[in-house]
Design a protein around this motif. Structure first.
Motif, mmCIF file in Angstrom:
data_model
loop_
_atom_site.group_PDB
_atom_site.id
_atom_site.type_symbol
_atom_site.label_atom_id
_atom_site.label_comp_id
_atom_site.label_asym_id
_atom_site.label_seq_id
_atom_site.Cartn_x
_atom_site.Cartn_y
_atom_site.Cartn_z
ATOM 1 N N MET A 1 5.187 7.505 -6.857
ATOM 2 C CA MET A 1 4.461 8.420 -7.003
ATOM 3 C C MET A 1 4.147 9.397 -5.946
ATOM 4 S SD MET A 1 0.297 7.800 -7.623
ATOM 5 C CE MET A 1 0.674 7.015 -9.474
ATOM 6 N N ARG A 2 4.073 10.701 -6.217
ATOM 7 C CA ARG A 2 3.902 11.559 -5.287
ATOM 8 C C ARG A 2 2.412 11.829 -4.849
ATOM 9 N NH1 ARG A 2 5.753 16.981 -6.155
ATOM 10 N NH2 ARG A 2 5.807 16.892 -4.116
ATOM 11 N N LEU A 3 1.933 11.586 -3.739
ATOM 12 C CA LEU A 3 0.611 11.610 -3.295
ATOM 13 C C LEU A 3 0.358 12.900 -2.366
ATOM 14 C CD1 LEU A 3 -0.350 7.737 -2.566
ATOM 15 C CD2 LEU A 3 -0.721 9.245 -4.691
ATOM 16 N N LEU A 4 -0.836 13.386 -2.460
ATOM 17 C CA LEU A 4 -1.525 14.174 -1.390
ATOM 18 C C LEU A 4 -2.577 13.665 -1.075
ATOM 19 C CD1 LEU A 4 -1.652 17.120 -0.090
ATOM 20 C CD2 LEU A 4 -2.971 17.915 -2.113
ATOM 21 N N ARG A 14 -5.932 7.584 7.348
ATOM 22 C CA ARG A 14 -4.806 7.139 8.061
ATOM 23 C C ARG A 14 -4.688 5.684 7.244
ATOM 24 N NH1 ARG A 14 -6.253 4.134 13.600
ATOM 25 N NH2 ARG A 14 -8.333 3.710 13.009
ATOM 26 N N HIS A 15 -5.695 4.869 6.871
ATOM 27 C CA HIS A 15 -5.250 3.598 6.435
ATOM 28 C C HIS A 15 -4.939 3.986 4.813
ATOM 29 C CE1 HIS A 15 -7.148 1.554 9.669
ATOM 30 N NE2 HIS A 15 -8.126 2.440 9.658
ATOM 31 N N VAL A 16 -5.416 5.066 4.470
ATOM 32 C CA VAL A 16 -4.889 5.140 2.756
ATOM 33 C C VAL A 16 -3.389 5.552 2.934
ATOM 34 C CG1 VAL A 16 -5.070 6.860 1.063
ATOM 35 C CG2 VAL A 16 -7.099 5.966 2.053
ATOM 36 N N VAL A 17 -3.101 6.575 3.937
ATOM 37 C CA VAL A 17 -1.601 6.703 4.287
ATOM 38 C C VAL A 17 -0.672 5.496 4.481
ATOM 39 C CG1 VAL A 17 0.165 7.788 5.739
ATOM 40 C CG2 VAL A 17 -2.169 8.965 5.008
ATOM 41 N N ASP A 18 -1.343 4.669 5.255
ATOM 42 C CA ASP A 18 -0.507 3.423 5.642
ATOM 43 C C ASP A 18 -0.246 2.553 4.245
ATOM 44 O OD1 ASP A 18 -0.097 4.283 8.198
ATOM 45 O OD2 ASP A 18 -1.937 2.967 8.904
ATOM 46 N N ALA A 19 -1.113 2.476 3.689
ATOM 47 C CA ALA A 19 -1.178 1.608 2.292
ATOM 48 C C ALA A 19 -0.193 2.321 1.083
ATOM 49 C CB ALA A 19 -2.758 1.392 1.672
ATOM 50 N N ALA A 20 -0.145 3.780 1.100
ATOM 51 C CA ALA A 20 0.624 4.260 0.304
ATOM 52 C C ALA A 20 1.986 4.210 0.758
ATOM 53 C CB ALA A 20 0.287 5.745 0.126
ATOM 54 N N LEU A 21 2.312 4.395 1.790
ATOM 55 C CA LEU A 21 3.881 4.238 2.412
ATOM 56 C C LEU A 21 4.199 2.517 2.304
ATOM 57 C CD1 LEU A 21 3.545 6.224 5.816
ATOM 58 C CD2 LEU A 21 4.704 6.768 3.593
ATOM 59 N N ARG A 23 3.476 1.024 -0.088
ATOM 60 C CA ARG A 23 3.885 0.773 -1.603
ATOM 61 C C ARG A 23 5.131 1.588 -2.037
ATOM 62 N NH1 ARG A 23 -1.288 -0.358 -0.690
ATOM 63 N NH2 ARG A 23 -2.235 -2.041 -1.942
ATOM 64 N N GLY A 24 5.472 2.314 -1.167
ATOM 65 C CA GLY A 24 6.725 3.209 -1.520
ATOM 66 C C GLY A 24 6.421 4.739 -1.827
ATOM 67 N N HIS A 25 5.130 5.217 -1.859
ATOM 68 C CA HIS A 25 5.023 6.429 -2.470
ATOM 69 C C HIS A 25 5.285 7.572 -1.609
ATOM 70 C CE1 HIS A 25 2.577 4.354 -5.479
ATOM 71 N NE2 HIS A 25 1.689 3.784 -4.714
ATOM 72 N N GLY A 38 0.511 12.378 11.533
ATOM 73 C CA GLY A 38 0.872 11.087 10.550
ATOM 74 C C GLY A 38 1.993 10.407 10.869
ATOM 75 N N PRO A 39 2.269 9.182 10.486
ATOM 76 C CA PRO A 39 3.342 8.495 10.786
ATOM 77 C C PRO A 39 4.521 8.887 10.329
ATOM 78 C CG PRO A 39 2.056 7.229 8.770
ATOM 79 C CD PRO A 39 1.352 8.649 9.506
ATOM 80 N N GLU A 40 5.756 8.447 10.529
ATOM 81 C CA GLU A 40 7.138 8.691 10.159
ATOM 82 C C GLU A 40 7.127 8.470 8.544
ATOM 83 O OE1 GLU A 40 11.694 7.258 10.929
ATOM 84 O OE2 GLU A 40 10.434 7.603 12.715
ATOM 85 N N GLY A 41 7.668 9.281 8.036
ATOM 86 C CA GLY A 41 7.932 9.430 6.557
ATOM 87 C C GLY A 41 7.013 10.069 5.701
ATOM 88 N N VAL A 42 5.899 10.731 6.421
ATOM 89 C CA VAL A 42 5.011 11.587 5.823
ATOM 90 C C VAL A 42 5.220 12.942 5.928
ATOM 91 C CG1 VAL A 42 2.630 12.126 5.986
ATOM 92 C CG2 VAL A 42 3.147 9.713 6.066
ATOM 93 N N GLU A 43 5.023 13.627 4.945
ATOM 94 C CA GLU A 43 5.450 15.132 4.915
ATOM 95 C C GLU A 43 3.967 15.785 5.677
ATOM 96 O OE1 GLU A 43 6.024 19.302 2.549
ATOM 97 O OE2 GLU A 43 5.745 17.577 1.447
#
Length: 129
Positions: A1-4, A14-21, A23-25, A38-43
Motif C-alpha cells: 500500500m502506498r501511504l502518505l 514517527r510510530h506510524v511510519v515505523d509500523a507502516a514500514l 508491514r511492508g508499505h 525519517g528512517p531509511e526507506g521513507v521518501e
C-alpha cells in the motif's frame, strides 16, 4: 500500500511510519524537515502544511494525518488524490473534556478559537469530503 503520512518524524507520526514500514508499505512523509527526514526507506517530501503543492500530481492509497489542526490546511490536504484519509484528532475537540468523560458521541466544539475548536473544525472538513 502506498501511504502518505503528514507529519512523520516526531510524536505519533514517527510510530506510524515505523509500523507502516514493518508491514511492508511504501511510505512518503510530508514534513518541514525540522526534526530529520525519517528512517531509511521513507521518501521525504519537504514542505509546510500551508502549501501542499509539492504533493499535487501524485496519488496514494491512503493518507494518515498525524499533524493537522488548521481547518483550511486539513481541507487542502484531504483534497489530494488519496484513496482513504485518516485524520488523527484529539480529545481537545470535545468542550466537555477533561471535566467529563467523552466518547465519539460527545459534542465537539462548534465555534471558538484555539487548538480544540480548530481540531473539531478540521474534523468537519474531512467528514464533509
Amino acid at each position: 500500500m502506498r501511504l502518505l503520512i503528514l507529519g512523520g518524524t516526531v510524536f505519533l507520526g514517527r510510530h506510524v511510519v515505523d509500523a507502516a514500514l514493518q508491514r511492508g508499505h511504501e511510505v512518503t512523509i510530508f514534513t518541514r524537515g525540522k526534526h530529520g527526514r525519517g528512517p531509511e526507506g521513507v521518501e521525504h517530501v519537504a514542505g509546510d502544511r500551508a502549501d501542499v503543492a509539492p504533493l499535487r500530481g501524485r496519488a496514494w492509497d491512503a493518507a494518515i494525518d498525524t499533524s493537522g489542526y488548521d481547518p483550511a490546511q486539513v481541507d487542502a490536504s484531504s483534497a489530494l488524490d488519496i484513496g482513504h484519509y485518516v485524520f488523527v484528532s484529539s480529545c481537545n475537540a470535545y468542550p466537555d473534556w477533561p471535566e467529563r468523560p467523552v466518547d465519539e458521541d460527545s459534542p465537539t466544539w462548534e465555534d471558538g478559537e484555539g487548538y480544540g475548536p480548530d481540531k473539531a473544525a478540521a474534523e468537519r472538513f474531512v467528514l464533509a469530503r
